[in-house]
Each structure stands twice: as C-alpha cells, then as structure tokens.
Design a protein around this motif. Structure first.
Motif, short mmCIF file in Angstrom:
data_model
loop_
_atom_site.label_atom_id
_atom_site.label_comp_id
_atom_site.label_asym_id
_atom_site.label_seq_id
_atom_site.Cartn_x
_atom_site.Cartn_y
_atom_site.Cartn_z
N PRO A 1 -55.94 66.77 40.24
CA PRO A 1 -56.71 67.68 39.40
C PRO A 1 -58.06 67.06 39.07
O PRO A 1 -58.20 65.85 39.04
N ILE A 2 -59.03 67.91 38.79
CA ILE A 2 -60.36 67.40 38.43
C ILE A 2 -60.48 67.14 36.93
O ILE A 2 -61.44 66.53 36.48
N TRP A 3 -59.47 67.60 36.17
CA TRP A 3 -59.55 67.38 34.72
C TRP A 3 -59.47 65.92 34.34
O TRP A 3 -59.82 65.56 33.21
N ASN A 4 -58.95 65.10 35.24
CA ASN A 4 -58.81 63.69 34.85
C ASN A 4 -60.15 63.11 34.41
O ASN A 4 -60.19 62.20 33.59
N GLN A 5 -61.27 63.65 34.94
CA GLN A 5 -62.58 63.18 34.51
C GLN A 5 -62.83 63.49 33.03
O GLN A 5 -63.50 62.74 32.33
N ILE A 6 -62.27 64.61 32.55
CA ILE A 6 -62.41 64.96 31.13
C ILE A 6 -61.53 64.06 30.27
O ILE A 6 -61.99 63.52 29.25
N PHE A 7 -60.28 63.87 30.67
CA PHE A 7 -59.37 63.03 29.89
C PHE A 7 -59.86 61.58 29.86
O PHE A 7 -59.75 60.90 28.84
N LYS B 1 -49.08 70.48 36.06
CA LYS B 1 -49.31 69.23 36.76
C LYS B 1 -50.60 68.56 36.26
O LYS B 1 -50.64 67.34 36.05
N GLY B 2 -51.63 69.37 36.07
CA GLY B 2 -52.94 68.82 35.70
C GLY B 2 -52.93 68.07 34.39
O GLY B 2 -53.54 67.00 34.27
N ILE B 3 -52.21 68.60 33.40
CA ILE B 3 -52.18 67.95 32.08
C ILE B 3 -51.51 66.59 32.17
O ILE B 3 -52.05 65.57 31.71
N PHE B 4 -50.32 66.53 32.78
CA PHE B 4 -49.60 65.26 32.86
C PHE B 4 -50.30 64.26 33.79
O PHE B 4 -50.36 63.06 33.50
N ALA B 5 -50.84 64.78 34.91
CA ALA B 5 -51.53 63.89 35.84
C ALA B 5 -52.79 63.31 35.22
O ALA B 5 -53.16 62.16 35.48
N SER B 6 -53.45 64.10 34.37
CA SER B 6 -54.68 63.63 33.73
C SER B 6 -54.40 62.58 32.66
O SER B 6 -55.11 61.59 32.55
N ILE B 7 -53.34 62.80 31.86
CA ILE B 7 -52.98 61.80 30.85
C ILE B 7 -52.51 60.51 31.53
O ILE B 7 -52.72 59.41 31.01
N TYR C 1 -46.71 58.94 40.89
CA TYR C 1 -47.57 58.21 39.95
C TYR C 1 -47.54 58.82 38.55
O TYR C 1 -47.66 58.11 37.56
N VAL C 2 -47.34 60.15 38.49
CA VAL C 2 -47.59 60.87 37.24
C VAL C 2 -46.65 60.47 36.11
O VAL C 2 -47.10 60.06 35.04
N ALA C 3 -45.33 60.60 36.30
CA ALA C 3 -44.38 60.40 35.21
C ALA C 3 -44.45 58.98 34.65
O ALA C 3 -44.56 58.78 33.43
#
Length: 625
Positions: free
Chosen positions: A82-88, A274-280, A447-449
């Motif tokens: 996800p591209i949100w990781n840049q925001i998190f 997916k995006g929320i957990f992957a970003s955190i 990687y996520v969990a």
C-alpha cells in the motif's frame, strides 16, 4: 530517434556519472558514511532522493494503463501496495525508527528482541529477506529496463559471445544501463545515490511538466470530452464495477470484466484492511528505511517522510495524466479496432506515446526522465541490499573487528555480488517475473502480522516474530504454487476454485495464520529480557500494550511518561490519506480538463494541509531527539 533526443540522453547519462563519481570520496570513511551518508545529509535532499527512488518505470507504465482503462477510480488501486505506509511513516513511524540510531532494519530487530538466540533468529530472517528481495528486484529491473529501451531506441544491439551464446538487444541494453548505474552506486554509496537521485528527480519533474504542457496545448477540451465517458471522472463506486465505455469501445468493458476487480467494493474493503495493518507494520528493510536511518535527527526523519509525499505524487501523476490524455485521444481508435484488448496492450501505451506522439526534445527529456526513474530505483536497492550482507551477517558473525576501509571494500564486493546474481537471474525472464511476484507477495504477506505486533505488544518475543513471519511465508508460497498451476487443475475441483482467488482476497487467511504463528511462538517460549524491553520502550516510546514495562520504568523514574498519542496519530493518518489522495487526483482532473473537480480537489488538499500543519507539523517541531 532524432539527434537532439540522443544528445539529451547522452548528456543526462554523462552528468549522472560525473556527479556520482565526483561526490564518491565522501563515502570512504566507514560503513556509516557508505550506507547512511554519515547521518549528515539534509532531510530535504533525502526526501527528494526517496521520492525519486519510488518513481520507477515499471510502476509508471502500470499506472498509465489502469488510469487509461478505469479512470479516476484507479487511484484506489494504489492501496494494494500500500502507498499509505508513507503517511504512517510520516506521522509516527519515522520518529520511532530513527530513535534507534542503528544502520539497517534487521539490526533494528536486535534492539527490540535482544542479542540472544531468539533475537538473532529474528535478525537473520529479516536480513535474508532484505538480501533476497534486493536480488529479486534487480532481476526484475534487468528484464524491465531492457524491454523498455528496446521499444524506444532504434538500434539493434544483439551481440554474439561465442558460437552458441547470444545477447539479445534487450539484454545488451539492460547490461549497459545496469553497469553505468552500478559504477557510481558502488563507488559512492549513499552520498552518490542521494546526489544523483536529486538530479534525476529534477529531470523527471521537468519531463513531466513538459509532457503535461504539450498535452494541454495540443489537445483541445472537445477532443477529451468526446473520448472520456462521464463515469471515467467519478471516484464513487458500488459493490460491482460496471463497464462505462460506450458501444464502440466494448472491448474496454470486456477487459474490465476479466481483470479480477469486478467485485470492486470487496476489493477496496480488502485493500483497506490490508493497508492499515501493513502500514502500521512499517517499511520493509529496504531503501525507504535506509533514508529514515540516514537523517540527522528524529525531527528530520519526520520532515523527510512528509516531504516525500509532497514531492512524489503531484509530479508523477502530472506525467501520468499527460501520457494518458495523449493516449486516450490518439491510441483509443487503434485499441478499439483490436479483436480483444489485453493487459499487455495497456502496458505499451507509455512507450507508444513516447515513440509516436511527443515532439523532438520533449521525447529526449522524457526518455532521460524515465531512464532516471529506473536508475534511481535500481541504485536504491544496490545501496540497501549490501548493508545487510556486510553489517548484519559479515561483520556480526564472521569479522566483528576490522578497519572502516575493510568494511567499505567488503561493501563494494557485496554490491557487485548482488548485481551479478540479480543479472544472472534476469536472463531467465520468463520465470523471474513470477519469482519476483512470489518474493513481494510472500514477504509482504508474512511481514505484516509479526511487524505489527513488534510495535504494540510488550510480550511479543523473538521466536514469535520468527514463527509469525515463517507461517505467513508458507501460506503465501502455497497460494503462489496454486496460482502458477491453476491451468493444471480440473475445472470445478476445490483446488481449481482456490487457485482462482486473487491474492488480495487471500490476505485475511495469510494474516490469521501469521498471527497464529506469532502468538504460539510467543506463548510457548520465555518473554524477552526485561532490560532489553525497558531499553527499547524508553528509547522508541511506541504506543500499545506496554503496561508491565511502563510500570517498572515509572518506578525507576517518576518523570517517565507513556505515549498516549494513538488516537491523534490515527486521526492524522486518516487526514493524511485524504491529503495524499488529493495529490493524486488533482493533476488527473487538471489534465482531463474537469475543472470543477480539480478545484474541489485543490480545496481538499489546502484544507488537509492546514489541518496537518497544526496537528502534525507543530508536534514534530517539539521533538528533541
């Protein structure tokens, strides 16, 4: 290829090599200088470098294709990355990561789990991941840049290396570009990577602006309105995605129905989950994390991450929007006459527009810009991968005491080794794309969990991290094997039905199994040493379930305060996602001349920027370390 375009490309390559080699002397002082620039590079240069590294050729070609077919809704396709990781990262993760004062992502793991057996197991699996991922991406770049240059450039570079050994034109182009990029990357380390990427960013932005201006001047509003359906400009959607192209362009609707995104509501819901957990979970240990660790302070790490969002999306989508507008007007008639349009037809929109529909001079700058996009992404991986070989494996387990020059030389050898192995794998182009997809889907899924839990739960330990990642990796591998063999299964069988499920819908299963591995690995083994936990928590200061550690630290130091910023951080992330989305949509609406929506998007961008100034930027200014 006009001589003017050739001169522009030649000047670009010469300038890039000259800057990279000229500045390389700064990298010889030691590993910190080589891989992190000695933590002396200013945050805005690192931000430009980071944005440049994400501006890759393959991704740009893919974005051109999906914007062409799906319209404004396509910005949501980016969420699967996800591209949100840049925001998190901007809001809170950059500060957490930079406070560790280490060199690599896997070395960071030791600060969380300790330097004992479970800690080293976690450390090793992350280092191995980073090395394999770097090799896989280099192989992917080898394949991608060769095909791109062959389509664009007119010269046949087929070479004979013996009676039975031939280099195709694609392979020859790829070897030349990779060799030139490797020279300045290996010679200068992070200093050369950042210096050349800043130069490359300027060229990419200039190319994007020129293409946008050309498209705006030469194509009228009426021409665009005659091609684009009204639904193309809408970002609203229902449960199912209906084809919106008219009867003459029915083949476009057929392609939409066949690409696996028909259940659009479920697809977006799964991307959000997916995006929320992957970003955190934070950035994977690659060039993005290297930029964070290279900053001069925690404050500058946050500045750099926010600046990356600002400099990346508007220029990139100005270029993409300009290419798509030209493609819609000039290529739609040609594509509509095909008996059946495929995804491959969308992927060649970018090179076709460059070859036949941009003027002399602009073509040269655009090619230089896209070549810069490849070189910047490639050099970022070449710089980040060897850091794990030298710092996390060679230095830690084989030669812990040596001179800084020795480690820099070892880094040169490691860089060459990664490039050579990646290039060798790249020669097997038919299989390497599948291998790359497996690496990214497996390692991101696994990687996520584990990486989500490492931030928020004190009891989570090294064995939990190791088994959580491994469990996710196993499930992702099984999904990959099913997908690759789906043509061999009998239609109607349960294996056939499983193989038809898109990877995004397998994520909940992958996440659950990885969580199960993480919990079992944690509860069946002893907790991490309390001294390690105290050191990590007091230094990084994450929010989450850290009460036992907090209580001990509070007894030892009554002035110690816990991080209570979860709610404000999540609100800032939500605002940041809207802010980021407005930067994608603004140039798209501007290029397709939908001025009312462009003005509304500009208004959203301005409001979210003002809010983030007070809720995020003012908070960052108070950071002391």
């Amino acid at each position: 290829m006009n001589v003017i375009d050739v001169v522009i490309i030649t000047l670009y390559i010469t300038l890039t090599l000259g800057v990279g080699i000229w500045i390389s002397k700064k990298a010889s002082k030691g590993l910190d200088s080589y891989f992190l620039g000695g933590n002396s590079i200013k945050w805005y240069y690192l931000g430009l470098s980071n944005g440049s590294g994400m501006f890759d050729v393959s991704g740009t070609a893919w974005m051109v294709g999906i914007l062409f077919l799906y319209g404004a809704k396509s910005f949501m396709f980016m969420w699967i990355w996800p591209i949100w990781n840049q925001i998190f990262i901007m809001v809170f993760l950059a500060a957490w990561i930079r406070r560790s004062n280490i060199m690599t992502g896997s070395e960071w793991i030791l600060t969380r789990f300790g330097d004992d057996k479970p800690g080293r197991a976690s450390h090793l699996i992350v280092a191995i991941f980073a090395i394999i991922a770097s090799i896989g991406f280099i192989a992917y770049f080898f394949e991608g840049v060769g095909k791109f240059m062959t389509i664009i450039l007119p010269w046949d570079l087929t070479l004979s290396l013996g009676q039975s050994i031939w280099l195709t034109s694609e392979q020859s182009y790829a070897l030349i570009i990779i060799f030139l990029t490797t020279i300045y990357t290996i010679k200068g380390g992070m200093f050369s990577v950042v210096a050349t990427e800043v130069l490359q960013y300027v060229i990419m932005v200039l190319a994007g602006v020129l293409v946008a201006v050309y498209a705006f001047v030469t194509i009228s509003d009426a021409q665009i309105y005659a091609i684009i359906p009204e639904e193309w400009n809408s970002i609203f959607f229902g449960w199912e995605l209906e084809g919106f192209w008219d009867g003459k362009l029915q083949s476009f609707n057929d392609l939409i129905d066949s690409q696996g995104y028909k259940m659009f509501g479920a697809f977006i819901g799964m991307s959000l989950f997916k995006g929320i957990f992957a970003s955190i979970a934070g950035p994977t240990p690659s060039y993005d994390m290297q930029r964070i660790l290279s900053t001069r302070s925690v404050k500058e790490a946050a500045y750099m991450s926010g600046f990356t969002n600002l400099v990346l999306f508007i220029p990139r989508y100005l270029l993409i929007g300009g290419i798509v507008v030209i493609g819609l007007v000039f290529l739609t008639p040609e594509l509509s006459n095909l008996s059946g349009i495929t995804s491959n037809d969308l992927e060649i929109i970018l090179p076709k527009v460059i070859n036949f529909h941009v003027p002399v001079g602009v073509k040269g700058l655009l090619l230089a810009g896209l070549l810069a996009a490849f070189m910047s992404t490639f050099s970022a991986f070449v710089n980040s991968g060897p850091a794990y070989i030298v710092n996390d494996i060679y230095k830690k387990y084989f030669k812990p005491e040596a001179s800084p020059k020795h480690y820099v030389k070892a880094s040169h050898l490691a860089s060459f080794a990664i490039v050579i192995i990646g290039v060798i794998m790249g020669f097997f182009a038919e299989s390497i794309n599948s291998l790359t997809l497996w690496i990214t889907s497996a390692l991101y899924g696994g990687y996520v969990a584990a990486n989500f839990l490492k931030w928020v739960w004190w009891r989570f330990n090294g064995w939990g991290y190791f088994w959580g990642m491994l469990a996710g990796l196993i499930i992702a591998t099984l999904q990959f094997l099913l997908d690759q063999n789906k043509s061999n299964f009998e239609m109607g069988s349960w294996l056939y039905d499983l193989a038809q499920i898109p990877a995004i819908y397998v994520f909940p299963i992958l996440f659950f199994v990885s969580l199960l591995g993480s919990f079992l690995g944690t509860w069946l083994t002893p907790a991490t040493n309390m001294e390690t936990l105290k050191s990590f928590y007091s230094n990084v200061r994450p929010w989450g379930w850290w009460d036992p550690v907090y209580k001990i630290l509070k007894i030892e130091d009554d002035s110690f305060k816990k991080n209570t910023g979860f709610t404000s951080d999540m609100l800032n992330c939500a605002i940041g996602i809207v802010w980021q989305s407005s930067m994608i949509l603004l140039p798209i609406y501007f290029m397709v001349r939908d001025y009312p929506k462009a003005l509304w998007t500009l208004f959203v961008f301005a409001i979210t920027s003002i809010i983030l100034k007070f809720t995020w930027l003012d908070k960052v200014k108070t950071y002391k370390n």
